[in-house]
Design a protein around this motif. Structure first.
Motif, PDB file in Angstrom:
ATOM      1  N   THR A 475      38.291  86.814  -1.577  1.00 11.29           N
ATOM      2  CA  THR A 475      38.841  86.758  -0.009  1.00 11.29           C
ATOM      3  C   THR A 475      41.201  87.573  -0.076  1.00 11.29           C
ATOM      4  OG1 THR A 475      39.712  85.193   0.544  1.00 11.29           O
ATOM      5  CG2 THR A 475      37.937  85.574   0.861  1.00 11.29           C
ATOM      6  N   GLY A 476      41.517  87.167  -1.066  1.00 13.05           N
ATOM      7  CA  GLY A 476      42.710  87.319  -1.019  1.00 13.05           C
ATOM      8  C   GLY A 476      43.472  86.720   0.130  1.00 13.05           C
ATOM      9  N   GLU A 477      45.247  86.823   0.328  1.00 11.39           N
ATOM     10  CA  GLU A 477      46.154  86.167   1.320  1.00 11.39           C
ATOM     11  C   GLU A 477      45.198  86.303   2.556  1.00 11.39           C
ATOM     12  OE1 GLU A 477      50.289  85.895  -1.486  1.00 11.39           O
ATOM     13  OE2 GLU A 477      49.261  86.873   0.519  1.00 11.39           O
ATOM     14  N   ASP A 478      44.668  85.326   3.222  1.00 12.40           N
ATOM     15  CA  ASP A 478      44.250  85.811   4.846  1.00 12.40           C
ATOM     16  C   ASP A 478      45.665  86.920   5.497  1.00 12.40           C
ATOM     17  OD1 ASP A 478      41.835  84.722   4.236  1.00 12.40           O
ATOM     18  OD2 ASP A 478      42.822  83.103   5.026  1.00 12.40           O
ATOM     19  N   GLY A 479      45.150  87.431   6.225  1.00 15.04           N
ATOM     20  CA  GLY A 479      45.744  88.726   6.654  1.00 15.04           C
ATOM     21  C   GLY A 479      46.581  89.444   6.313  1.00 15.04           C
ATOM     22  N   LYS A 485      52.221  95.386   8.232  1.00 15.49           N
ATOM     23  CA  LYS A 485      52.721  96.064   8.821  1.00 15.49           C
ATOM     24  C   LYS A 485      53.509  95.492   9.926  1.00 15.49           C
ATOM     25  CE  LYS A 485      50.166  98.213  12.792  1.00 15.49           C
ATOM     26  NZ  LYS A 485      48.914  97.836  13.212  1.00 15.49           N
ATOM     27  N   LEU A 486      53.858  93.928   9.523  1.00 16.87           N
ATOM     28  CA  LEU A 486      54.218  93.109  10.995  1.00 16.87           C
ATOM     29  C   LEU A 486      55.255  91.857  10.146  1.00 16.87           C
ATOM     30  CD1 LEU A 486      51.328  92.765  13.628  1.00 16.87           C
ATOM     31  CD2 LEU A 486      53.075  94.347  13.404  1.00 16.87           C
ATOM     32  N   HIS A 487      54.435  91.310   8.739  1.00 15.11           N
ATOM     33  CA  HIS A 487      55.743  90.989   8.407  1.00 15.11           C
ATOM     34  C   HIS A 487      55.561  89.860   8.468  1.00 15.11           C
ATOM     35  CE1 HIS A 487      57.330  94.851   6.706  1.00 15.11           C
ATOM     36  NE2 HIS A 487      57.611  94.971   7.731  1.00 15.11           N
ATOM     37  N   TYR A 488      54.083  89.696   9.202  1.00 13.36           N
ATOM     38  CA  TYR A 488      53.977  87.879   9.423  1.00 13.36           C
ATOM     39  C   TYR A 488      52.568  88.027   9.934  1.00 13.36           C
ATOM     40  CZ  TYR A 488      54.630  89.165  14.940  1.00 13.36           C
ATOM     41  OH  TYR A 488      54.403  89.936  15.878  1.00 13.36           O
ATOM     42  N   VAL A 489      51.825  86.776   9.986  1.00 15.99           N
ATOM     43  CA  VAL A 489      50.651  86.889  10.154  1.00 15.99           C
ATOM     44  C   VAL A 489      49.855  86.673  11.921  1.00 15.99           C
ATOM     45  CG1 VAL A 489      48.764  85.514   9.795  1.00 15.99           C
ATOM     46  CG2 VAL A 489      50.270  86.023   7.785  1.00 15.99           C
ATOM     47  N   PRO A 490      49.856  87.671  12.227  1.00 18.99           N
ATOM     48  CA  PRO A 490      49.134  87.515  13.717  1.00 18.99           C
ATOM     49  C   PRO A 490      48.204  86.172  14.030  1.00 18.99           C
ATOM     50  CG  PRO A 490      48.921  89.647  13.086  1.00 18.99           C
ATOM     51  CD  PRO A 490      49.113  89.137  11.834  1.00 18.99           C
ATOM     52  N   TYR A 496      42.874  81.145  11.943  1.00 12.89           N
ATOM     53  CA  TYR A 496      43.273  79.971  11.125  1.00 12.89           C
ATOM     54  C   TYR A 496      44.994  79.781  10.482  1.00 12.89           C
ATOM     55  CZ  TYR A 496      41.918  76.765   7.063  1.00 12.89           C
ATOM     56  OH  TYR A 496      41.837  75.988   6.167  1.00 12.89           O
ATOM     57  N   GLY A 497      45.213  79.052  11.432  1.00 11.32           N
ATOM     58  CA  GLY A 497      46.744  78.408  10.585  1.00 11.32           C
ATOM     59  C   GLY A 497      47.836  79.918  10.330  1.00 11.32           C
ATOM     60  N   SER A 498      47.608  80.996  11.169  1.00 10.67           N
ATOM     61  CA  SER A 498      48.288  82.179  11.070  1.00 10.67           C
ATOM     62  C   SER A 498      50.140  81.747  11.041  1.00 10.67           C
ATOM     63  CB  SER A 498      48.352  82.526  12.638  1.00 10.67           C
ATOM     64  OG  SER A 498      49.359  82.286  13.780  1.00 10.67           O
ATOM     65  N   VAL A 499      50.540  81.119  11.295  1.00  9.44           N
ATOM     66  CA  VAL A 499      52.200  80.185  10.660  1.00  9.44           C
ATOM     67  C   VAL A 499      51.626  79.301   9.734  1.00  9.44           C
ATOM     68  CG1 VAL A 499      54.381  79.326  11.580  1.00  9.44           C
ATOM     69  CG2 VAL A 499      52.351  79.954  13.046  1.00  9.44           C
ATOM     70  N   SER A 500      50.982  78.740   9.428  1.00  7.86           N
ATOM     71  CA  SER A 500      51.165  78.670   7.844  1.00  7.86           C
ATOM     72  C   SER A 500      51.246  78.975   6.746  1.00  7.86           C
ATOM     73  CB  SER A 500      50.398  77.040   7.710  1.00  7.86           C
ATOM     74  OG  SER A 500      49.034  77.118   8.231  1.00  7.86           O
ATOM     75  N   GLN A 501      50.464  79.978   6.739  1.00  6.86           N
ATOM     76  CA  GLN A 501      49.271  81.209   5.900  1.00  6.86           C
ATOM     77  C   GLN A 501      50.852  82.096   5.450  1.00  6.86           C
ATOM     78  OE1 GLN A 501      46.848  81.755   5.314  1.00  6.86           O
ATOM     79  NE2 GLN A 501      45.361  81.317   6.548  1.00  6.86           N
ATOM     80  N   ILE A 502      51.811  81.832   6.400  1.00 10.40           N
ATOM     81  CA  ILE A 502      53.012  82.842   6.328  1.00 10.40           C
ATOM     82  C   ILE A 502      53.858  82.349   5.550  1.00 10.40           C
ATOM     83  CG2 ILE A 502      54.106  82.793   8.554  1.00 10.40           C
ATOM     84  CD1 ILE A 502      53.535  85.938   5.794  1.00 10.40           C
ATOM     85  N   GLN A 503      53.953  80.762   5.605  1.00 10.48           N
ATOM     86  CA  GLN A 503      54.256  79.668   4.896  1.00 10.48           C
ATOM     87  C   GLN A 503      54.341  80.014   4.103  1.00 10.48           C
ATOM     88  OE1 GLN A 503      54.346  76.969   8.342  1.00 10.48           O
ATOM     89  NE2 GLN A 503      56.694  76.635   8.187  1.00 10.48           N
TER      90      GLN A 503
END
Length: 779
Positions: A475-479, A485-490, A496-503
């Motif tokens: 699957t690669g990196e989620d989001g 596009k946005l430079h974060y995971v909305p 599933y853990g949008s904040v911790s995904q980008i961290q």
């Protein structure tokens, strides 16, 4: 009364006065078990290891390590199973169902337990309810490379040992009873989808079992096996039936049974006639993930001509060599037990996947061969082990770490992607981020260049910048498209853990940036540097928490930083407010040093270890770096205090002595490094934060390609209550920084601490003494 001052039957002291009161009939057997342990135990660090640590019920819920024998990083991890489905062994379970050849060391989902067998006497039984046996910890022994238990239902003494690719089981049967060895091949700890068992001649059984990968995966793998016996059996047969339908139909004299669906239940048995005296039958079992020929050759290469004693001695010697890479002296017996048991558990995984002849099954499903003298490894608990186990292995097992890194590269070359939690030769897509990018970056930057970084770079950079095409098993990196596009995971798009995904992604980007700089890839370095700062886009400057954000740019409503899973994986905003290990200086400044220290102090102000939304959780990886965060905020004495508290409360020399799931060595490696007084919050930075060592002396024996021979850590005044650093010298010079570089370790030398019972608030507390942070150096 104790007949032996310390007899580690069951790996813990046995009180014979208690045994006499509770079960007089067991005295002789327990004494014999202690005597056997004393006769066969070998000196060296392996004698300090208790494999039953981490098999209990807490703290933090049931733990799931296995106590059976393995070699360091061995393919075979042979152990008793006390449950039908799950992890294998739990100390408080009353019955042993049997033994299986494969386990993983403390992951979070039911797994493996493949190639299951056991021993009985009398009539043949085909269901686990009938062949399972009660056992007693008073008649159980666990040591590195050796396990023993008495199956009380049958009065059979079972002893196990292992090589890299084979297991050996020595069963001593009572006189006057027919002896049986059963292979309920359908039994696994996860989800069996197929199996075959075949009786060959009068002393061999072979076949395979097909099982699913863990954590809900629908993908399957096969384990082929060959089992031979020390003497011919007199009768044999198979059985077939339904998994939940009661006893199977026994076919005496039948040589083959097949399973084609999950609901079926098949197996085979071999029987030897009763003897007037106790008889011993030894079974040698080899496995392969390639084919039956691989299993046959593994057996021939590693076990032919060797009896149980020889294989056991060989396994113990292997463990003494592996554990002896770190010599600790002083401290209490309990502290040495905790340390070497943690080091032991750190050296079980990732596990060897290639056969003795070098063949292995690639991520493309094809058979490949590795160069002689090397091995391919599998089972990378990526999201967990990048934090402290990978740095530890890079330090003490550098050549093996290079093979592990090359195995990740081969995964990319053959499968098409760098996975984050690959099991066997399958992508499971469990957890988040790109942890194996951090692992490879750590190895490379540590100076380990014995793997193909050209191909590795391609795989890691692809994973960091683009999404895989549809229709693949990874699957690669989620989001990732949203990140581009946005430079974060909305949060409203990736729940599933949008904040911790980008961290987590940002940690990988920062690590890969450092590799790009090392390789001279200027354009890619600039791209990765910018991406590594994306974590800042989910930091709210008003409440100064990392928090979920929607695709319209607005903060997600009703955010509660103490609420679990609200934008975070297996944790809360409180746990994750410290998770930017590459750029802690920015977090300190953005939060404000005063508020940062206030919150961090509050975070560790919990009454006792537990699962809290607002306080430190020692049972999971979400905040493992948090105890060291004070080193970045000019209060290193607080790091020293809380690290010692975590060690004292959560790492003990009993079955409950590891917090939560060990996650394939991660929690154990945290203890190993912390007890030596060094820990890397951001491994790719090469910085190791300093805390008070537990032992007066620890010597790390370095190996090529490192320039040094030994790195010695000395701690004057080390004692259970001496948790505070008074001063530090590195190679005879005063050292005021609260960290050292890995290059100082790998070059060899001496790090000398002076410890005390009260904090020295001046040492390491100046802003210039803090470890380096990513954004302090411009690209």
């Amino acid at each position: 009364m104790k007949l032996f001052p310390f007899c580690p039957v069951g790996s813990f002291s046995v009180s014979f006065s208690r045994l006499i009161r509770s079960a007089p009939s067991l005295i002789v057997l327990a004494v014999l078990a202690c005597a056997a342990w004393a006769q066969n135990s070998s000196p060296g660090p392996a004698a300090s290891v208790h494999p039953l640590i981490g098999t209990g019920t807490g703290p933090g819920g049931s733990i799931n390590l296995f106590p059976g024998p393995a070699t360091p990083f061995g393919m075979v991890q042979l152990s008793p199973d006390t449950e039908d489905h799950g992890y294998g062994y739990h100390y408080n379970d009353p019955f042993v169902g049997g033994f299986s050849m494969t386990h993983m060391s403390g992951p979070g989902c039911p797994n493996e337990g493949d190639v299951f067998f056991t021993a009985t006497t009398g009539p043949i039984h085909t269901t686990k309810e009938d062949f399972a046996s009660p056992y007693s910890h008073a008649m159980e022994t666990a040591r590195p490379g050796y396990y023993q238990v008495r199956l009380l239902e049958w009065n059979i003494n079972a002893e196990l040992s292992a090589t890299d690719h084979t297991g050996i089981a020595q069963f001593t049967f009572p006189p006057g009873q027919p002896a049986n060895i059963l292979l309920p091949i359908s039994q696994t700890l996860n989800y069996t989808t197929g199996a075959s068992v075949q009786v060959v001649g009068d002393n061999q059984v072979q076949g395979y079992v097909e099982d699913r990968a863990f954590c809900g995966s629908q993908r399957t793998y096969k384990v082929y096996f060959v089992m031979t016996f020390s003497k011919p059996f007199s009768s044999y047969g198979t059985w077939t039936g339904a998994k939940y339908g009661g006893p199977g139909a026994i076919a005496a004299g039948s040589r083959i049974a097949e399973q084609s669906g999950h609901e079926e239940w098949v197996g085979a048995y071999a029987t030897w006639p009763a003897e007037p005296h106790a008889q011993t039958i030894t079974a040698k079992i080899a496995i392969s993930y390639v084919d039956s020929d691989g299993a046959e050759n593994n057996l021939k290469t590693e076990a032919a001509g060797k009896d149980f004693s020889a294989i056991r001695s060989q396994a113990q010697a292997a463990w003494n060599r592996a554990l002896g890479v770190i010599d600790v002296s002083g401290g209490t017996e309990a502290e040495r037990t905790v340390f070497y048991s943690a080091l032991y558990h750190s050296l079980l995984m990732p596990s060897i996947f290639s056969d003795a002849d070098g063949r292995y099954l690639g991520f493309d499903g094809q058979i490949h061969a590795v160069t002689q003298g090397h091995a391919v490894y599998a089972n990378y608990s990526g999201w967990d082990i990048y934090r402290s186990e990978i740095p530890l292995l890079a330090m003490i097992e550098p050549r093996r770490m290079e093979d592990m890194a090359q195995s990740v590269v081969l995964m990319y070359q053959q499968g098409g992607w760098v996975g984050r939690w690959p099991q066997i030769n399958l992508y499971t897509n469990v957890m988040a981020g790109s942890p194996l990018t951090v692992a490879l970056a750590t190895a490379w930057l540590d100076g380990l260049h014995g793997f193909d970084m050209t191909a590795g770079w391609d795989g890691m950079f692809k994973d960091a910048t683009q999404a895989p095409a549809p229709g693949h098993p990874y699957t690669g990196e989620d989001g990732i498209d949203w990140i581009n596009k946005l430079h974060y995971v909305p949060d409203d798009k990736i729940g599933y853990g949008s904040v911790s995904q980008i961290q987590e992604d940002a940690i990988a980007y920062a690590s890969l940036y450092r590799v790009a700089v090392d390789l001279g890839k200027t354009a890619e370095a600039k791209t990765l540097y910018d991406r590594a700062l994306n974590y800042r886009n989910v930091f709210d400057q008003d409440d100064r928490f990392f928090r979920p954000r929607d695709s319209n740019g607005q903060w997600s409503p009703n955010f509660d930083p103490a609420q679990e899973d609200h934008g975070f994986i297996e944790g809360t905003g409180w746990h994750y407010q410290w998770l930017e290990p590459a750029d802690m200086a920015w977090v300190v400044n953005a939060m404000g040093r005063g508020l940062f220290n206030q919150r961090l102090t509050e975070f560790f102000n919990y009454p006792a270890p537990g699962w809290y939304g607002k306080y430190y959780n020692p049972y999971n990886e979400t905040d493992l770096e948090a105890p060291f965060a004070f080193n970045f905020s000019s209060r290193p004495w607080e790091t020293q205090r809380v690290v010692r508290r975590v060690l004292n409360e959560n790492y003990t020399d009993d079955p409950n002595g590891i917090p939560g799931n060990d996650d394939c060595g991660e929690m154990s490696s945290w203890a190993v490094l912390s007890m030596m007084g060094i820990y890397s919050v951001d491994p790719a930075s090469l910085a190791y934060e300093l805390v008070a060592p537990v032992f007066p002396k620890a010597v790390i024996h370095l190996h090529e390609p490192y320039a040094g021979k030994t790195f010695t850590i000395e701690a004057g005044g080390a004692a259970p209550g001496a948790a505070y650093i008074q001063k530090v010298e590195l190679d005879g010079r005063a050292h005021t920084q609260n960290w050292i570089s890995f290059k100082a370790i790998s070059a060899g030398g001496t790090l000398r601490f002076v410890l005390g019972t009260t904090p020295n608030r001046a040492w390491g507390a100046a802003p210039a003494d803090a470890p380096p942070s990513f954004s302090e150096v411009q690209p």
